[in-house]
Design an enzyme around this catalytic site. Structure first.
Site, PDB file in Angstrom:
ATOM      1  N   TYR A   1     -30.391 -33.478  25.650  1.00 19.22           N
ATOM      2  CA  TYR A   1     -30.937 -32.259  25.149  1.00 19.22           C
ATOM      3  C   TYR A   1     -31.691 -31.509  26.132  1.00 19.22           C
ATOM      4  O   TYR A   1     -31.662 -30.104  26.097  1.00 19.22           O
ATOM      5  CB  TYR A   1     -31.689 -32.451  23.730  1.00 19.22           C
ATOM      6  CG  TYR A   1     -32.339 -31.099  23.199  1.00 19.22           C
ATOM      7  CD1 TYR A   1     -31.403 -30.213  22.510  1.00 19.22           C
ATOM      8  CD2 TYR A   1     -33.662 -30.650  23.126  1.00 19.22           C
ATOM      9  CE1 TYR A   1     -31.750 -29.173  21.706  1.00 19.22           C
ATOM     10  CE2 TYR A   1     -34.013 -29.472  22.727  1.00 19.22           C
ATOM     11  CZ  TYR A   1     -33.016 -28.539  21.932  1.00 19.22           C
ATOM     12  OH  TYR A   1     -33.274 -27.507  21.374  1.00 19.22           O
TER      13      TYR A   1
ATOM     14  N   LYS B   1     -30.900 -27.842  27.929  1.00 18.82           N
ATOM     15  CA  LYS B   1     -31.647 -26.838  27.900  1.00 18.82           C
ATOM     16  C   LYS B   1     -32.141 -26.135  29.393  1.00 18.82           C
ATOM     17  O   LYS B   1     -32.445 -25.094  29.594  1.00 18.82           O
ATOM     18  CB  LYS B   1     -32.903 -26.930  27.181  1.00 18.82           C
ATOM     19  CG  LYS B   1     -32.655 -26.778  25.693  1.00 18.82           C
ATOM     20  CD  LYS B   1     -31.753 -25.631  25.111  1.00 18.82           C
ATOM     21  CE  LYS B   1     -31.369 -25.735  23.711  1.00 18.82           C
ATOM     22  NZ  LYS B   1     -30.591 -24.680  23.125  1.00 18.82           N
TER      23      LYS B   1
HETATM   24  N1  LIG Z   1     -36.570 -24.903  15.653  1.00 13.58           N
HETATM   25  C1  LIG Z   1     -37.217 -25.396  16.807  1.00 13.58           C
HETATM   26  O1  LIG Z   1     -37.983 -26.012  16.914  1.00 13.58           O
HETATM   27  C2  LIG Z   1     -36.510 -25.235  18.380  1.00 13.58           C
HETATM   28  C3  LIG Z   1     -37.506 -25.456  19.369  1.00 13.58           C
HETATM   29  C4  LIG Z   1     -36.886 -25.179  20.632  1.00 13.58           C
HETATM   30  C5  LIG Z   1     -35.686 -24.629  20.694  1.00 13.58           C
HETATM   31  N2  LIG Z   1     -34.817 -24.137  19.672  1.00 13.58           N
HETATM   32  C6  LIG Z   1     -33.604 -23.712  20.061  1.00 13.58           C
HETATM   33  O2  LIG Z   1     -33.381 -22.535  19.146  1.00 13.58           O
HETATM   34  C7  LIG Z   1     -32.033 -22.636  18.680  1.00 13.58           C
HETATM   35  C8  LIG Z   1     -31.778 -22.442  17.394  1.00 13.58           C
HETATM   36  O3  LIG Z   1     -32.161 -23.594  16.581  1.00 13.58           O
HETATM   37  P1  LIG Z   1     -32.593 -23.739  15.176  1.00 13.58           P
HETATM   38  O4  LIG Z   1     -33.709 -24.632  15.140  1.00 13.58           O
HETATM   39  O5  LIG Z   1     -32.787 -22.388  14.642  1.00 13.58           O
HETATM   40  O6  LIG Z   1     -31.355 -24.465  14.910  1.00 13.58           O
HETATM   41  P2  LIG Z   1     -30.889 -24.683  13.162  1.00 13.58           P
HETATM   42  O7  LIG Z   1     -30.206 -25.992  13.455  1.00 13.58           O
HETATM   43  O8  LIG Z   1     -31.789 -24.412  12.105  1.00 13.58           O
HETATM   44  O9  LIG Z   1     -29.761 -23.673  13.395  1.00 13.58           O
HETATM   45  C9  LIG Z   1     -28.687 -23.717  14.203  1.00 13.58           C
HETATM   46  C10 LIG Z   1     -27.319 -22.818  13.575  1.00 13.58           C
HETATM   47  O10 LIG Z   1     -26.261 -23.157  14.616  1.00 13.58           O
HETATM   48  C11 LIG Z   1     -25.041 -23.291  13.809  1.00 13.58           C
HETATM   49  N3  LIG Z   1     -24.255 -24.340  14.566  1.00 13.58           N
HETATM   50  C12 LIG Z   1     -24.436 -25.633  14.611  1.00 13.58           C
HETATM   51  N4  LIG Z   1     -23.286 -26.003  15.461  1.00 13.58           N
HETATM   52  C13 LIG Z   1     -22.605 -25.020  16.016  1.00 13.58           C
HETATM   53  C14 LIG Z   1     -21.262 -24.791  16.512  1.00 13.58           C
HETATM   54  N5  LIG Z   1     -20.653 -25.645  16.963  1.00 13.58           N
HETATM   55  N6  LIG Z   1     -20.798 -23.484  16.400  1.00 13.58           N
HETATM   56  C15 LIG Z   1     -21.501 -22.278  15.964  1.00 13.58           C
HETATM   57  N7  LIG Z   1     -22.484 -22.360  15.350  1.00 13.58           N
HETATM   58  C16 LIG Z   1     -22.967 -23.823  15.398  1.00 13.58           C
HETATM   59  C17 LIG Z   1     -25.637 -24.057  12.707  1.00 13.58           C
HETATM   60  O11 LIG Z   1     -24.546 -23.967  11.554  1.00 13.58           O
HETATM   61  C18 LIG Z   1     -26.860 -23.205  12.179  1.00 13.58           C
HETATM   62  O12 LIG Z   1     -26.662 -22.131  11.415  1.00 13.58           O
HETATM   63  C19 LIG Z   1     -31.154 -23.603  19.594  1.00 13.58           C
HETATM   64  O13 LIG Z   1     -30.652 -23.121  20.708  1.00 13.58           O
HETATM   65  C20 LIG Z   1     -32.478 -24.445  19.658  1.00 13.58           C
HETATM   66  O14 LIG Z   1     -32.185 -25.448  20.672  1.00 13.58           O
HETATM   67  C21 LIG Z   1     -35.427 -24.461  18.510  1.00 13.58           C
END
Ligand SMILES: NC(=O)c1ccc[n+]([C@@H]2O[C@H](COP(=O)([O-])OP(=O)(O)OC[C@H]3O[C@@H](n4cnc5c(N)ncnc54)[C@H](O)[C@@H]3O)[C@@H](O)[C@H]2O)c1
Length: 270
Positions: A157, A161
């Site tokens: 992961y 990133k």
């Molecule tokens: N939440 C955090 O703490 C956090 C921290 C750092 C970075 N991020 C980044 O922010 C972004 C959003 O994260 P989040 O926490 O909202 O995730 P989440 O799991 O809440 O939502 C992710 C969404 O992506 C969809 N998804 C998953 N696989 C997919 C695929 N193969 N094709 C299309 N859609 C797909 C899921 O159905 C979901 O609706 C990501 O890139 C994550 O790496 C999140």
């Protein structure tokens, strides 16, 4: 779809697609965009979730799988056919990883994270950028993570990133002369449902996550939506190839542990 949102018409009725818009940060971004007068196409592998968010933001929903180039191409073509020129694209879909020692992590799990986050982000960028370029311009926002700048025990992961950061820069240069800006938002931790559940169960993190933020809190998904709407808007017209940290200061504070930690609040004058 409404062209003026509850917070004005900055989006000018332009169309933005949010890949991974069905949950978490992507869903909050859809709502934020609609509130600023964008039209929103919610694209997600989870069709029921995409439908629900589309209902909340007055948008349309589309199935998409970031692992499948044909499905990304089809979603882009369907969105254009139904709603016209796409101006904005947000890539918020991602694959996450269990925290396990590398010797206990099947290589398939590592491959999947790299495929989804690096190849998937690349495919989404190329598919939508080429359409924006043909239409005279647009803006893309990718989701990175502080894990892309500071290592962590989720090896695939954090590597993925770091690659998203470099992809963002290279895509920005690739498409800049075609009027397409490409930027990234870098969260630290964000209180999405997945994170709330992790914190409830416990065991993954060895410290209180508030304690590593100078602001002493974990941001809400809606705050990521604000960062995205800025980067997609004309207010960010000179911003491309950059990475906007919306991490409540976690990265800035990362070396302070060595010096006794983050200072507490100064006493207020009465
Ligand atoms: N939440 C955090 O703490 C956090 C921290 C750092 C970075 N991020 C980044 O922010 C972004 C959003 O994260 P989040 O926490 O909202 O995730 P989440 O799991 O809440 O939502 C992710 C969404 O992506 C969809 N998804 C998953 N696989 C997919 C695929 N193969 N094709 C299309 N859609 C797909 C899921 O159905 C979901 O609706 C990501 O890139 C994550 O790496 C999140």
């Amino acid at each position: 779809m409404a062209e003026t949102g509850s917070r004005g018409n900055e989006g000018r009725g332009r169309l933005a697609v949010v890949v991974g818009g069905g949950a978490g940060i992507g869903a909050a971004t859809c709502l934020a965009l609609a509130s600023y007068g964008w039209r929103v196409a919610v694209a997600d592998i989870n069709v029921e979730a995409a439908k629900s968010v589309a209902g909340q933001c007055g948008g349309d929903w589309y199935p998409i799988d970031i692992f499948d180039a044909a499905s990304i191409e089809k979603a882009a073509a369907d969105i254009e056919a139904k709603s016209g020129k796409i101006y904005g694209c947000v890539c918020a879909a991602a694959v996450f990883q269990d925290k396990k020692p590398p010797e206990d992590t099947p290589i398939e799990a590592f491959d999947r994270v790299i495929q989804g986050n690096v190849r998937g982000t690349y495919l989404v960028n190329v598919t939508f950028a080429k359409r924006m370029a043909a239409n005279g311009g647009g803006a893309i926002v990718n989701f990175s993570s502080w894990s892309g700048q500071f290592s962590s025990p989720v090896h695939g992961y954090c590597s993925s990133k770091a690659a998203v950061n470099m992809l963002t820069e290279s895509m920005a240069v690739e498409w800049g002369r075609s009027g397409v800006r490409v930027n990234a938002v870098t969260p630290g931790f964000v209180l999405v449902d997945r994170m709330v559940e992790r914190l409830r169960v416990g065991g993954r993190y060895s410290v209180d996550l508030n304690s590593i933020s100078p602001l002493n809190r974990i941001p809400a998904p809606s705050e990521m939506g604000e960062a995205v709407t800025f980067l997609l808007s004309d207010r960010a017209s000179a911003v491309t190839g950059t990475n906007l940290a919306a991490d409540a200061g976690v990265m800035a504070a990362s070396a302070w542990t060595v010096y006794g930690g983050i200072p507490g609040p100064r006493a207020q004058k009465t």
